[in-house]
Design an enzyme around this catalytic site. Structure first.
Site, PDB file in Angstrom:
ATOM      1  N   CYS A   3      -0.550 -10.817   1.727  1.00  0.00           N
ATOM      2  CA  CYS A   3       0.143  -9.866   0.965  1.00  0.00           C
ATOM      3  C   CYS A   3       1.074 -10.414   0.098  1.00  0.00           C
ATOM      4  O   CYS A   3       2.197 -10.641   0.494  1.00  0.00           O
ATOM      5  CB  CYS A   3       0.663  -8.680   1.968  1.00  0.00           C
ATOM      6  SG  CYS A   3       1.455  -7.207   0.696  1.00  0.00           S
ATOM      7  N   CYS A   6       4.450  -8.721   0.488  1.00  0.00           N
ATOM      8  CA  CYS A   6       5.177  -9.143   1.919  1.00  0.00           C
ATOM      9  C   CYS A   6       5.805 -10.571   1.633  1.00  0.00           C
ATOM     10  O   CYS A   6       7.020 -10.660   2.009  1.00  0.00           O
ATOM     11  CB  CYS A   6       4.066  -9.392   3.191  1.00  0.00           C
ATOM     12  SG  CYS A   6       3.756  -7.822   3.806  1.00  0.00           S
ATOM     13  N   HIS A  98       3.086   1.065  -2.513  1.00  0.00           N
ATOM     14  CA  HIS A  98       4.237   0.534  -3.532  1.00  0.00           C
ATOM     15  C   HIS A  98       4.224   2.139  -4.588  1.00  0.00           C
ATOM     16  O   HIS A  98       3.276   2.616  -4.854  1.00  0.00           O
ATOM     17  CB  HIS A  98       3.889  -0.364  -4.373  1.00  0.00           C
ATOM     18  CG  HIS A  98       2.636  -0.627  -4.886  1.00  0.00           C
ATOM     19  ND1 HIS A  98       1.456  -1.026  -4.189  1.00  0.00           N
ATOM     20  CD2 HIS A  98       2.427  -0.454  -6.226  1.00  0.00           C
ATOM     21  CE1 HIS A  98       0.430  -0.888  -5.067  1.00  0.00           C
ATOM     22  NE2 HIS A  98       0.955  -0.750  -6.485  1.00  0.00           N
ATOM     23  N   HIS A 100       5.295   3.070  -8.504  1.00  0.00           N
ATOM     24  CA  HIS A 100       5.811   2.805  -9.723  1.00  0.00           C
ATOM     25  C   HIS A 100       6.574   3.613 -10.159  1.00  0.00           C
ATOM     26  O   HIS A 100       6.567   5.041 -10.154  1.00  0.00           O
ATOM     27  CB  HIS A 100       4.539   3.013 -10.461  1.00  0.00           C
ATOM     28  CG  HIS A 100       3.601   1.957 -10.023  1.00  0.00           C
ATOM     29  ND1 HIS A 100       3.250   0.683 -10.757  1.00  0.00           N
ATOM     30  CD2 HIS A 100       2.460   2.114  -9.359  1.00  0.00           C
ATOM     31  CE1 HIS A 100       2.205  -0.008 -10.404  1.00  0.00           C
ATOM     32  NE2 HIS A 100       1.704   0.932  -9.232  1.00  0.00           N
TER      33      HIS A 100
END
Length: 112
Positions: A3, A6, A98, A100
């Site tokens: 990832c 990560c 995530h 934005h």
């Protein structure tokens, strides 16, 4: 782990950080769609919003990070968009949840 987010959390890949605490990291998007385009991620890996335990406090921490960042970047009063995509058909390209944070220009609806 493969990832990319990560790897950013672990310091293996550099990022232009704008916010960090014990459980959340925020950094500038490398392909911005607006003058302000920040990615806000939990440091713990979750594939999507579907993986977050409802007892977890991480979404509150992400929203607090968004509030602080928007104020620091002076988009808190003019307005901004906070978006997360879940699944490929929704446009999720990185399988690490995530958000934005997008602002600094007028936004259109639908997005485009």
């Amino acid at each position: 782990m493969e990832c990319i987010f990560c790897k950013i959390v672990n310091g293996e890949i550099p990022a232009s950080k704008v916010y960090e605490n014990e459980s959340v990291l925020a950094f500038k998007d490398i392909n911005p769609v607006a003058p302000v385009h920040i990615l806000i991620i939990p440091k713990k890996h979750y594939t999507s919003v579907l993986d977050i335990d409802t007892k977890s406090n991480i979404l509150n921490e992400i929203f607090e990070a968004a509030r602080v960042i928007a104020k620091e970047l002076n988009i808190d009063e003019s307005g901004f968009r906070l978006v997360t995509n879940t699944g490929e058909s929704a446009g999720q390209t990185v399988k690490h949840i995530h958000f934005h944070l997008i602002g600094g220009r007028d936004m259109q609806w639908p997005p485009g």
